[in-house]
Each structure stands twice: as C-alpha cells, then as structure tokens.
Design a protein around this motif. Structure first.
Motif, PDB file in Angstrom:
ATOM      1  N   ASN A  22      -4.800  28.902  -3.706  1.00 53.22           N
ATOM      2  CA  ASN A  22      -3.369  28.968  -4.029  1.00 53.22           C
ATOM      3  C   ASN A  22      -2.562  27.855  -3.357  1.00 53.22           C
ATOM      4  OD1 ASN A  22      -3.622  29.874  -1.441  1.00 53.22           O
ATOM      5  ND2 ASN A  22      -2.264  31.618  -1.648  1.00 53.22           N
ATOM      6  N   ILE A  23      -3.144  26.674  -3.238  1.00 54.10           N
ATOM      7  CA  ILE A  23      -2.472  25.565  -2.560  1.00 54.10           C
ATOM      8  C   ILE A  23      -1.394  24.945  -3.457  1.00 54.10           C
ATOM      9  CG2 ILE A  23      -2.822  23.177  -1.776  1.00 54.10           C
ATOM     10  CD1 ILE A  23      -5.401  24.048  -0.475  1.00 54.10           C
ATOM     11  N   LYS A  24      -0.268  24.633  -2.833  1.00 52.57           N
ATOM     12  CA  LYS A  24       0.796  23.858  -3.479  1.00 52.57           C
ATOM     13  C   LYS A  24       0.837  22.478  -2.816  1.00 52.57           C
ATOM     14  CE  LYS A  24       3.890  27.754  -4.545  1.00 52.57           C
ATOM     15  NZ  LYS A  24       3.068  28.845  -3.983  1.00 52.57           N
ATOM     16  N   VAL A  25       1.110  21.453  -3.620  1.00 54.78           N
ATOM     17  CA  VAL A  25       1.255  20.095  -3.093  1.00 54.78           C
ATOM     18  C   VAL A  25       2.682  19.630  -3.354  1.00 54.78           C
ATOM     19  CG1 VAL A  25       0.437  17.722  -3.157  1.00 54.78           C
ATOM     20  CG2 VAL A  25      -1.174  19.591  -3.566  1.00 54.78           C
ATOM     21  N   HIS A  26       3.398  19.316  -2.288  1.00 47.29           N
ATOM     22  CA  HIS A  26       4.777  18.821  -2.388  1.00 47.29           C
ATOM     23  C   HIS A  26       4.755  17.295  -2.268  1.00 47.29           C
ATOM     24  CE1 HIS A  26       5.865  23.002  -1.866  1.00 47.29           C
ATOM     25  NE2 HIS A  26       5.247  23.037  -0.708  1.00 47.29           N
ATOM     26  N   VAL A  27       5.209  16.614  -3.306  1.00 49.17           N
ATOM     27  CA  VAL A  27       5.191  15.151  -3.338  1.00 49.17           C
ATOM     28  C   VAL A  27       6.584  14.638  -2.979  1.00 49.17           C
ATOM     29  CG1 VAL A  27       4.757  13.105  -4.735  1.00 49.17           C
ATOM     30  CG2 VAL A  27       3.373  15.167  -5.080  1.00 49.17           C
ATOM     31  N   VAL A  28       6.659  13.869  -1.905  1.00 49.22           N
ATOM     32  CA  VAL A  28       7.927  13.366  -1.388  1.00 49.22           C
ATOM     33  C   VAL A  28       8.206  11.972  -1.944  1.00 49.22           C
ATOM     34  CG1 VAL A  28       9.208  12.730   0.693  1.00 49.22           C
ATOM     35  CG2 VAL A  28       7.608  14.658   0.750  1.00 49.22           C
ATOM     36  N   PRO A  29       9.375  11.740  -2.574  1.00 51.64           N
ATOM     37  CA  PRO A  29       9.751  10.387  -3.009  1.00 51.64           C
ATOM     38  C   PRO A  29      10.230   9.575  -1.798  1.00 51.64           C
ATOM     39  CG  PRO A  29      11.498  11.947  -3.548  1.00 51.64           C
ATOM     40  CD  PRO A  29      10.399  12.751  -2.928  1.00 51.64           C
ATOM     41  N   PHE A  30       9.353   8.740  -1.274  1.00 47.34           N
ATOM     42  CA  PHE A  30       9.560   8.110   0.033  1.00 47.34           C
ATOM     43  C   PHE A  30      10.016   6.657  -0.061  1.00 47.34           C
ATOM     44  CE2 PHE A  30       7.602   6.877   4.303  1.00 47.34           C
ATOM     45  CZ  PHE A  30       8.464   7.652   5.052  1.00 47.34           C
ATOM     46  N   THR A  31      10.124   6.118  -1.270  1.00 46.58           N
ATOM     47  CA  THR A  31      10.364   4.677  -1.450  1.00 46.58           C
ATOM     48  C   THR A  31      11.637   4.198  -0.754  1.00 46.58           C
ATOM     49  OG1 THR A  31       9.284   4.814  -3.603  1.00 46.58           O
ATOM     50  CG2 THR A  31      10.571   2.828  -3.137  1.00 46.58           C
ATOM     51  N   LYS A  32      12.743   4.854  -1.029  1.00 47.97           N
ATOM     52  CA  LYS A  32      14.042   4.396  -0.525  1.00 47.97           C
ATOM     53  C   LYS A  32      14.067   4.397   1.005  1.00 47.97           C
ATOM     54  CE  LYS A  32      18.980   5.205  -1.344  1.00 47.97           C
ATOM     55  NZ  LYS A  32      19.955   6.084  -2.065  1.00 47.97           N
ATOM     56  N   LEU A  33      13.580   5.469   1.591  1.00 49.07           N
ATOM     57  CA  LEU A  33      13.567   5.562   3.048  1.00 49.07           C
ATOM     58  C   LEU A  33      12.610   4.543   3.646  1.00 49.07           C
ATOM     59  CD1 LEU A  33      14.249   6.809   5.738  1.00 49.07           C
ATOM     60  CD2 LEU A  33      12.766   8.744   5.197  1.00 49.07           C
ATOM     61  N   GLN A  34      11.464   4.366   3.030  1.00 52.54           N
ATOM     62  CA  GLN A  34      10.493   3.410   3.557  1.00 52.54           C
ATOM     63  C   GLN A  34      11.038   1.983   3.487  1.00 52.54           C
ATOM     64  OE1 GLN A  34       6.623   3.393   1.625  1.00 52.54           O
ATOM     65  NE2 GLN A  34       5.625   2.839   3.536  1.00 52.54           N
ATOM     66  N   GLU A  35      11.717   1.644   2.412  1.00 52.36           N
ATOM     67  CA  GLU A  35      12.276   0.293   2.287  1.00 52.36           C
ATOM     68  C   GLU A  35      13.362   0.047   3.332  1.00 52.36           C
ATOM     69  OE1 GLU A  35      13.430   0.108  -1.795  1.00 52.36           O
ATOM     70  OE2 GLU A  35      11.433  -0.537  -2.486  1.00 52.36           O
ATOM     71  N   GLU A  36      14.157   1.067   3.652  1.00 50.34           N
ATOM     72  CA  GLU A  36      15.178   0.930   4.697  1.00 50.34           C
ATOM     73  C   GLU A  36      14.530   0.701   6.060  1.00 50.34           C
ATOM     74  OE1 GLU A  36      18.675   0.888   4.751  1.00 50.34           O
ATOM     75  OE2 GLU A  36      18.192   0.387   2.659  1.00 50.34           O
ATOM     76  N   ILE A  37      13.429   1.345   6.289  1.00 57.23           N
ATOM     77  CA  ILE A  37      12.709   1.132   7.550  1.00 57.23           C
ATOM     78  C   ILE A  37      12.283  -0.325   7.666  1.00 57.23           C
ATOM     79  CG2 ILE A  37      10.610   1.704   8.844  1.00 57.23           C
ATOM     80  CD1 ILE A  37      10.804   4.536   7.591  1.00 57.23           C
ATOM     81  N   TYR A  38      11.720  -0.882   6.594  1.00 58.57           N
ATOM     82  CA  TYR A  38      11.248  -2.269   6.640  1.00 58.57           C
ATOM     83  C   TYR A  38      12.392  -3.269   6.773  1.00 58.57           C
ATOM     84  CZ  TYR A  38       6.413  -0.996   5.830  1.00 58.57           C
ATOM     85  OH  TYR A  38       5.161  -0.472   5.983  1.00 58.57           O
ATOM     86  N   LYS A  39      13.549  -2.891   6.276  1.00 60.06           N
ATOM     87  CA  LYS A  39      14.701  -3.782   6.386  1.00 60.06           C
ATOM     88  C   LYS A  39      15.279  -3.809   7.795  1.00 60.06           C
ATOM     89  CE  LYS A  39      16.400  -3.152   1.639  1.00 60.06           C
ATOM     90  NZ  LYS A  39      17.478  -2.515   0.828  1.00 60.06           N
ATOM     91  N   ASN A  40      15.187  -2.697   8.517  1.00 55.89           N
ATOM     92  CA  ASN A  40      15.952  -2.532   9.750  1.00 55.89           C
ATOM     93  C   ASN A  40      15.129  -2.444  11.029  1.00 55.89           C
ATOM     94  OD1 ASN A  40      18.919  -2.040   8.852  1.00 55.89           O
ATOM     95  ND2 ASN A  40      17.687  -0.785   7.442  1.00 55.89           N
ATOM     96  N   VAL A  41      13.817  -2.363  10.904  1.00 52.51           N
ATOM     97  CA  VAL A  41      12.979  -2.113  12.082  1.00 52.51           C
ATOM     98  C   VAL A  41      12.012  -3.286  12.277  1.00 52.51           C
ATOM     99  CG1 VAL A  41      11.215  -0.569  13.054  1.00 52.51           C
ATOM    100  CG2 VAL A  41      13.156   0.389  11.778  1.00 52.51           C
ATOM    101  N   PRO A  42      11.835  -3.747  13.518  1.00 55.57           N
ATOM    102  CA  PRO A  42      10.842  -4.812  13.773  1.00 55.57           C
ATOM    103  C   PRO A  42       9.463  -4.392  13.264  1.00 55.57           C
ATOM    104  CG  PRO A  42      12.190  -4.454  15.712  1.00 55.57           C
ATOM    105  CD  PRO A  42      12.556  -3.372  14.744  1.00 55.57           C
ATOM    106  N   GLU A  43       8.724  -5.383  12.778  1.00 55.91           N
ATOM    107  CA  GLU A  43       7.457  -5.089  12.104  1.00 55.91           C
ATOM    108  C   GLU A  43       6.509  -4.251  12.965  1.00 55.91           C
ATOM    109  OE1 GLU A  43       4.008  -7.496   9.626  1.00 55.91           O
ATOM    110  OE2 GLU A  43       4.926  -8.444  11.386  1.00 55.91           O
ATOM    111  N   SER A  44       6.445  -4.546  14.250  1.00 53.01           N
ATOM    112  CA  SER A  44       5.486  -3.839  15.098  1.00 53.01           C
ATOM    113  C   SER A  44       5.804  -2.350  15.230  1.00 53.01           C
ATOM    114  CB  SER A  44       5.430  -4.478  16.487  1.00 53.01           C
ATOM    115  OG  SER A  44       6.687  -4.367  17.132  1.00 53.01           O
ATOM    116  N   TYR A  45       7.077  -1.970  14.993  1.00 53.14           N
ATOM    117  CA  TYR A  45       7.492  -0.573  15.137  1.00 53.14           C
ATOM    118  C   TYR A  45       7.607   0.165  13.806  1.00 53.14           C
ATOM    119  CZ  TYR A  45       8.430   0.001  20.123  1.00 53.14           C
ATOM    120  OH  TYR A  45       8.291   0.162  21.483  1.00 53.14           O
ATOM    121  N   VAL A  46       7.301  -0.508  12.715  1.00 55.56           N
ATOM    122  CA  VAL A  46       7.486   0.083  11.395  1.00 55.56           C
ATOM    123  C   VAL A  46       6.689   1.375  11.225  1.00 55.56           C
ATOM    124  CG1 VAL A  46       6.797  -0.244   8.974  1.00 55.56           C
ATOM    125  CG2 VAL A  46       8.252  -1.931  10.096  1.00 55.56           C
ATOM    126  N   ILE A  47       5.416   1.350  11.589  1.00 55.68           N
ATOM    127  CA  ILE A  47       4.570   2.537  11.409  1.00 55.68           C
ATOM    128  C   ILE A  47       5.052   3.681  12.297  1.00 55.68           C
ATOM    129  CG2 ILE A  47       2.252   3.490  11.709  1.00 55.68           C
ATOM    130  CD1 ILE A  47       2.547   1.786   9.235  1.00 55.68           C
TER     131      ILE A  47
END
Length: 389
Positions: free
Chosen positions: A229-254
């Motif tokens: 009876n497993i449910k899978v919730h798919v999160v639309p992460f594109t917008k948030l992920q792109e903001e991270i790459y715009k605003n965070v130094p590369e080494s801290y992105v992950i």
C-alpha cells in the motif's frame, strides 16, 4: 490426512501482552497479499494454519510477508500413534532419500508417549518401509512431527520466511526515495522492522527526465511487493533547486539542497500525520553523508531521522539490493536531482553559520511551501509495473 501450511511466527513470540496485536496485523497483511486466492486461515498465539488448493502460489507470496519466521508444508492427522505411523509412510512414499532422522516435538504433554520414544518408533517405521538408514548428523531428510492438542503435524519441507515485524506495527514513516541503490534498501529494511512507508521523490524537469521519475516509481513498486500500500509523493523541485544554484556558492549547493529536502520532508510528515523520516544515507559515502554534513543538514528538523543503512558499506547494500530485486533498476543511467549538478568539490565539513547566511539570500520558505502544495501522489498497486521503463 489433510495438507496445509503451518506458519511459524519467529520474533513475534518474544512479545508478551501485546503478541495478539502483532499476530492480528500479520493476519491482516496476509489477507491483503492473498486477495483473490481461495484459502482458509486459522490462528492462535502459537501457530497459524492456512488451507488451500493453491499451496505453491501462497508460499511464493508469503515469502514476502514480514513477520513470518518459516512456512511449513505439512500434513495434519489425528494425534494417535497408529494414524501418525500410517500417515508417515504415505507422506514419504514419493520422496527420494537414503538417510534420515526424526525429530518429534510433543507440545501436548497429555500425549502418553514421550518425544524421544516417539522419534524411535517413527524411525523404526521408516526403516521398515523404505531402503534407507539413520544419520543424525547429516541426513538427506529431516522428518519432523509436532504433536499438539488439535492434532499431529508431519512435515519434511520448511521454507524460510523473511522474519521481522508485520508491516504497520510501528506506524508510518516517510522514505526519501531516490533512484540510487541505497534508499530502496533502506525502505526494505524499514518495512522489516514494521514501519509502513510513504515515499518522497524530488524531480526537477527539464533537468531530470521522465525516465528518472519512472525509474523511482518502479523501485517503489518493487519494495511495494513487501508492503502492498505504498504511496509515492513526487515533489516539483525545479524552481527551488534553481534558486539554490543562483544564490549559493557551488561547494555548498548540495548541503543547502539537502536542507531544503529535509524541510519539505518534515512538512509532508506533519501534514500526513506520519512519524519519522527515513533515508538511504550511509556514513561517509558521499560529501553530504559525513557526520558533519549530517549534523548540519539534520538541524532543520526536530523529527526523528532513521538511516537503516548508515553503518553498512556499499557491497553490503548491493548484496541486499540484489536479494530484493532493486539493483538492476537502481543502476539504470537516469540521473536524479542530487547528481545532475553535483559540484566538483562539495564541502564535506559544512559550517552551520554559513548555511544560515546563504539561505537568507532567497525566500526559501515560500518555495518550500510551494513544493509541498504541488506534490503529485501516486498510489501503487501490489504488483511490479514492468511498463514504467
């Protein structure tokens, strides 16, 4: 003589006052996985019995039910010496063996013949009717006889179950499911300890593909064979992920990305009244899984975070993934959002103050809420969908 399956509980027998709760949940899970099959089930605190004309099909399904120590194909006869002896000959007439031993368990202490004497008598019957000899150390065949109040049970075939607790006895948790090797194994191990699962997957189209999402749904379908009876919730992460790459130094992105994932997972747990977050993190395996990284990433939530494979090495995890059938799907070359923009030199000892400073550069709270509000949920059937990929 009646042929049936005898189910041994194993670890459930260590429970005392709440044993019936465990057993009733196990019965519920068995009824769910055997839906559509004609069978009859009886149970008590010690044993469970299943009668059916579809014994082999039922055995194959029960081998994926947590809470079962072993599945015994047995024959029930009247608990008197004459019936047991004649039935023993009938049971063995189509079995090939040269050496054997008999093990008798006399659970019914009112039965007049002691266990050792029963084994001696039954062994004599076998020697008289078959061309064989006794070998108590390394026999071709072990003949087991259980004498209980409700009857005697003869068996020569005992199939190992997968043990653990019935799925659901511990409530529900949220598994952060990626397309890799580790998280499906973490899900399997969580199910084994009685934790029912819902799954969370982060997709970032167009950076991640439809094949990547389908790969995760197929992995969830495989571990769903152990749950139903497993449910899978798919999160639309594109917008948030792109903001991270715009605003965070590369080494801290992950590091920042994982902190956002934990915030989203925490929101889903709270809204869906789940109990814990689970994931496939293994200590030191990648930059975000050093102890310093885990501490900094984990600080965004007060919820328990369970890491079932935390102290396993990669080869141990791969062994389990092969055993449960997820490995071949996990290695398909479709990247998830944690790997598509992986920096060359991710920080392995992140500083919390720096993370807090970087997160002030964009409105992550609104983006996290938007992710949660736009989740797409897939309810899986209790079967593997081979058309997903």
């Amino acid at each position: 003589m009646k042929k049936l399956l005898l189910i041994k509980y194993g670890e459930l027998t260590t429970k005392k006052g709440n044993r019936n709760t465990f057993i009733k949940l196990l019965v519920r899970n068995i009824n769910a996985i055997l839906n559509g099959i004609d069978y009859r089930i009886q149970y008590d605190r010690v044993r469970m019995y299943i009668e059916s004309d579809d014994i082999e099909i039922i055995i194959s399904k029960l081998q994926k039910v947590f809470g079962i120590h072993s599945i015994v194909e047995c024959y029930k006869v009247n608990n008197n010496m004459e019936d047991i002896q004649s039935s023993l000959v009938e049971v063995l007439k189509n079995v090939s063996f040269k050496t054997f031993k008999v093990e008798t368990k006399r659970a019914d202490k009112d039965f007049p013949t002691p266990s050792m004497e029963c084994s001696r008598i039954f062994g004599g019957v076998v020697l008289k009717n078959f061309d064989c000899k006794v070998d108590v150390h390394n026999p071709d065949l072990v003949i087991k006889v259980e004498i209980r109040r409700e009857g005697a049970f003869l068996y020569i075939r005992e199939i190992a179950g997968i043990g653990g607790y019935p799925v659901g006895i511990q409530g529900k948790g949220l598994l952060m499911l990626s397309g890799g090797i580790d998280s499906p194994v973490a899900g399997y191990l969580s199910l084994k300890r009685g934790v029912d699962l819902e799954c969370l997957y982060f997709e970032s189209p167009p950076h991640t593909s439809l094949e990547a999402k389908n790969k995760v749904l197929k992995l969830a379908s495989i571990i769903n064979e152990y749950s139903g009876n497993i449910k899978v919730h798919v999160v639309p992460f594109t917008k948030l992920q792109e903001e991270i790459y715009k605003n965070v130094p590369e080494s801290y992105v992950i590091t920042i990305m994982r902190r956002m994932m934990y915030r989203i997972a925490s929101g889903v747990v709270e809204r869906r009244h789940l109990k814990v977050i689970l994931n496939g993190e293994s200590i030191g395996q990648v930059a975000s899984q050093t102890l310093d990284s885990m501490r900094v990433i984990n600080s965004v939530t007060n919820l328990p975070v369970i890491r079932p494979v935390a102290c396993m090495d990669k080869l141990e995890i791969i062994d389990i993934s092969n055993k449960i059938g997820t490995y071949e799907t996990s290695i398909l070359p479709y990247e998830d959002c944690c790997t598509i923009f992986l920096p060359k030199h991710p920080v392995i000892n992140p500083e919390l103050d720096k993370c807090l400073d970087y997160e002030k550069r964009f409105d992550y709270s609104t983006l996290v809420e938007e992710c949660i509000n736009n989740i797409e949920t897939h309810v899986l059937k209790n079967e593997i969908d081979n058309d997903l990929l």
